[in-house]
Design a protein around this motif. Structure first.
Motif, PDB file in Angstrom:
ATOM      1  N   TYR A 110     -36.451 -81.668  -3.888  1.00 35.29           N
ATOM      2  CA  TYR A 110     -35.868 -80.830  -4.926  1.00 35.29           C
ATOM      3  C   TYR A 110     -36.574 -79.486  -5.054  1.00 35.29           C
ATOM      4  O   TYR A 110     -36.158 -78.642  -5.831  1.00 35.29           O
ATOM      5  CB  TYR A 110     -35.868 -81.558  -6.276  1.00 35.29           C
ATOM      6  CG  TYR A 110     -37.208 -82.121  -6.688  1.00 35.29           C
ATOM      7  CD1 TYR A 110     -37.541 -83.435  -6.398  1.00 35.29           C
ATOM      8  CD2 TYR A 110     -38.137 -81.346  -7.374  1.00 35.29           C
ATOM      9  CE1 TYR A 110     -38.771 -83.955  -6.760  1.00 35.29           C
ATOM     10  CE2 TYR A 110     -39.364 -81.861  -7.745  1.00 35.29           C
ATOM     11  CZ  TYR A 110     -39.676 -83.171  -7.435  1.00 35.29           C
ATOM     12  OH  TYR A 110     -40.887 -83.678  -7.795  1.00 35.29           O
ATOM     13  N   THR A 111     -37.643 -79.275  -4.280  1.00 30.29           N
ATOM     14  CA  THR A 111     -38.272 -77.959  -4.258  1.00 30.29           C
ATOM     15  C   THR A 111     -37.905 -77.178  -2.997  1.00 30.29           C
ATOM     16  O   THR A 111     -38.330 -76.044  -2.808  1.00 30.29           O
ATOM     17  CB  THR A 111     -39.814 -78.061  -4.303  1.00 30.29           C
ATOM     18  OG1 THR A 111     -40.258 -78.744  -3.129  1.00 30.29           O
ATOM     19  CG2 THR A 111     -40.283 -78.792  -5.529  1.00 30.29           C
ATOM     20  N   LYS A 149     -41.096 -83.318  -1.517  1.00 30.02           N
ATOM     21  CA  LYS A 149     -40.305 -83.147  -2.728  1.00 30.02           C
ATOM     22  C   LYS A 149     -39.081 -82.310  -2.387  1.00 30.02           C
ATOM     23  O   LYS A 149     -39.132 -81.075  -2.381  1.00 30.02           O
ATOM     24  CB  LYS A 149     -41.159 -82.486  -3.802  1.00 30.02           C
ATOM     25  CG  LYS A 149     -42.357 -83.368  -4.139  1.00 30.02           C
ATOM     26  CD  LYS A 149     -43.180 -82.796  -5.253  1.00 30.02           C
ATOM     27  CE  LYS A 149     -44.072 -83.823  -5.912  1.00 30.02           C
ATOM     28  NZ  LYS A 149     -44.779 -84.745  -5.026  1.00 30.02           N
ATOM     29  N   HIS A 192     -35.281 -75.512  -1.552  1.00 30.12           N
ATOM     30  CA  HIS A 192     -33.948 -74.978  -1.804  1.00 30.12           C
ATOM     31  C   HIS A 192     -33.316 -74.361  -0.566  1.00 30.12           C
ATOM     32  O   HIS A 192     -32.117 -74.501  -0.343  1.00 30.12           O
ATOM     33  CB  HIS A 192     -34.016 -73.950  -2.930  1.00 30.12           C
ATOM     34  CG  HIS A 192     -34.601 -74.484  -4.191  1.00 30.12           C
ATOM     35  ND1 HIS A 192     -33.990 -75.485  -4.917  1.00 30.12           N
ATOM     36  CD2 HIS A 192     -35.735 -74.193  -4.852  1.00 30.12           C
ATOM     37  CE1 HIS A 192     -34.732 -75.776  -5.973  1.00 30.12           C
ATOM     38  NE2 HIS A 192     -35.796 -75.010  -5.960  1.00 30.12           N
ATOM     39  N   LEU A 193     -34.101 -73.658   0.227  1.00 29.30           N
ATOM     40  CA  LEU A 193     -33.540 -73.032   1.433  1.00 29.30           C
ATOM     41  C   LEU A 193     -33.075 -74.094   2.420  1.00 29.30           C
ATOM     42  O   LEU A 193     -32.019 -73.966   3.043  1.00 29.30           O
ATOM     43  CB  LEU A 193     -34.570 -72.110   2.087  1.00 29.30           C
ATOM     44  CG  LEU A 193     -34.904 -70.854   1.292  1.00 29.30           C
ATOM     45  CD1 LEU A 193     -36.077 -70.122   1.927  1.00 29.30           C
ATOM     46  CD2 LEU A 193     -33.700 -69.918   1.229  1.00 29.30           C
ATOM     47  N   GLU A 236     -36.644 -73.400 -12.781  1.00 27.01           N
ATOM     48  CA  GLU A 236     -35.734 -74.032 -11.825  1.00 27.01           C
ATOM     49  C   GLU A 236     -34.594 -73.071 -11.479  1.00 27.01           C
ATOM     50  O   GLU A 236     -34.238 -72.915 -10.315  1.00 27.01           O
ATOM     51  CB  GLU A 236     -35.157 -75.320 -12.420  1.00 27.01           C
ATOM     52  CG  GLU A 236     -34.213 -76.016 -11.441  1.00 27.01           C
ATOM     53  CD  GLU A 236     -33.792 -77.384 -11.914  1.00 27.01           C
ATOM     54  OE1 GLU A 236     -33.547 -77.536 -13.123  1.00 27.01           O
ATOM     55  OE2 GLU A 236     -33.706 -78.285 -11.072  1.00 27.01           O
TER      56      GLU A 236
END
Lengths: 285, 105
Positions: free
Chosen positions: A100-101, A98, A103-104, A257
């Motif tokens: 979209y999870t 996923k 972020h780093l 989010e």
């Protein structure tokens, strides 16, 4: 080929018993193809590890393969802590990835690929321009409850940053927003000149998420926690939630989010400037 | 101030998140060892508050990502029914177009 068979039931029209071919399937087909490229993909590795490569940069290994950026470059990270955090993002993925999870990872990709060809000067100027529309500086005139809330919650942060950097910012209720003096911008520009490209990438991201340069500085300078910065950024939403009630699948969803992205951005800035900070501290001792 | 103010709580929080994310072998991960090492090293140094802020930030990242994903799957996840079944729920049938619509790939 492999992915087509994976989504075989959705893509291939003739796999349906009656050979039905409905228009909505073509959307599924397009979604499935885009899904594999952008939002979700099957997990294709077992083990994640990091290794140090050329120039002391760290690389992420997925089984035997080295992670690459979307632009095709080798994925490299300047310090170990950030590498471990990125590796963890990949390690905790379950059957489907996923993105979209992660972020780093996304931030590293942006810094490495620089798809929009930003220069440090452009990023600094954009950040300073944002000050003119800073959330903290834009005040409403009604309802009185919100006016007071903004005053009580935002004024202290404004005071903090004005003292910390010895600048004048002020707030405004006019639609034009506050008038930011040139000296203020110059002071911030001097400060931002010490940021490297990665840190600026992170800072830009945080400013975009929080919609406020003042709050971003508050977070990066460790005056605020992520939760506090997000709360202050969403002050009006929180006020409305108190008045009208909470809707989990909108309000909580947005809040989590925003917290996740802001936390990632802050970590990214701190870790990207860490290597130089350590050197500076050693020199000072 | 948030509930997590002490280093111990922050550390415990992070380890709990890792256990949720990774399952039973979370102790074998790089991140577990790194987190413990950071907490031990930063107990008495000058950068203690910095380290605590970093820890709370990471804890926020882990928790928020998990909660966001949970809400995403609950409210925005893909349905598990086939298209005909959904149509059948309201008493409709999908049209048959044996030749396809021509403009579809």
């Amino acid at each position: 080929m492999k992915y087509q068979r994976q989504f075989g039931q959705v893509i291939w029209p003739f796999s349906f018993p009656q050979g039905q071919h409905v228009s909505i399937l073509s959307t599924h087909l397009q979604k499935a193809r885009y899904a594999s490229a952008t939002t979700e993909k099957r997990k294709f590795y077992e083990n994640v590890s990091i290794s140090q490569g050329e120039g002391g940069l760290y690389e992420i290994n997925l089984d035997k393969r080295k992670l690459k950026t979307p632009g095709g470059k080798l994925f490299t990270v300047p310090n170990e802590a950030l590498a471990i955090a990125v590796a963890t993002e990949w390690d905790v993925q379950k059957d489907s990835l996923k993105f979209y999870t992660m972020h780093l990872t996304t931030l590293c990709n942006t810094a490495l690929d620089n798809p929009t060809q930003r220069t440090e000067e452009q990023m600094i100027s954009a950040a300073l321009k944002f000050l003119e529309t800073d959330t903290i500086c834009y005040r409403v005139e009604e309802p009185p409850g919100l006016v007071e809330l903004q005053r009580n919650e935002w004024d202290p942060v404004l005071n903090w940053i004005e003292q910390r950097y010895n600048v004048v910012i002020g707030s405004s209720t006019s639609i034009m927003g506050p008038q930011i003096p040139e000296e203020t911008k110059e002071t911030f520009r001097q400060h931002l000149n010490s940021y490297n490209f990665w840190s600026l990438t992170g800072l830009e991201y945080v400013i975009t998420q929080l919609k406020s340069l003042v709050l971003s500085f508050g977070l990066i300078d460790r005056h605020l926690s992520v939760e506090q910065a997000v709360l202050l950024s969403r002050l009006e939403e929180e006020y409305q939630i108190q008045q009208w009630g909470n809707v989990e699948w909108v309000h909580d969803y947005d809040m989590y989010e925003l917290q996740a992205r802001t936390a990632a951005g802050a970590m990214f800035v701190h870790l990207s400037s860490e290597s130089t900070a350590v050197k500076r501290k050693i020199l000072q001792d | 101030m948030a509930a997590v103010t002490s280093p111990l709580r922050a550390c415990r929080g992070i380890l709990k998140e890792l256990r949720i994310a990774k399952g039973s072998d979370y102790r074998n991960t790089l991140v577990y060892k790194h987190v413990l090492e950071q907490f031990r090293r930063n107990q008495f140094c000058r950068a203690r508050m910095d380290a605590l802020h970093a820890a709370r930030t990471y804890l926020c990242l882990l928790t928020s990502t998990r909660m966001h994903l949970r809400l995403h799957e609950r409210y925005h996840g893909r349905g598990d029914r086939a298209l005909e079944e959904v149509a059948g729920l309201v008493g409709l049938r999908l049209p048959t177009q044996p030749g396809g619509k021509g403009w579809e790939t």
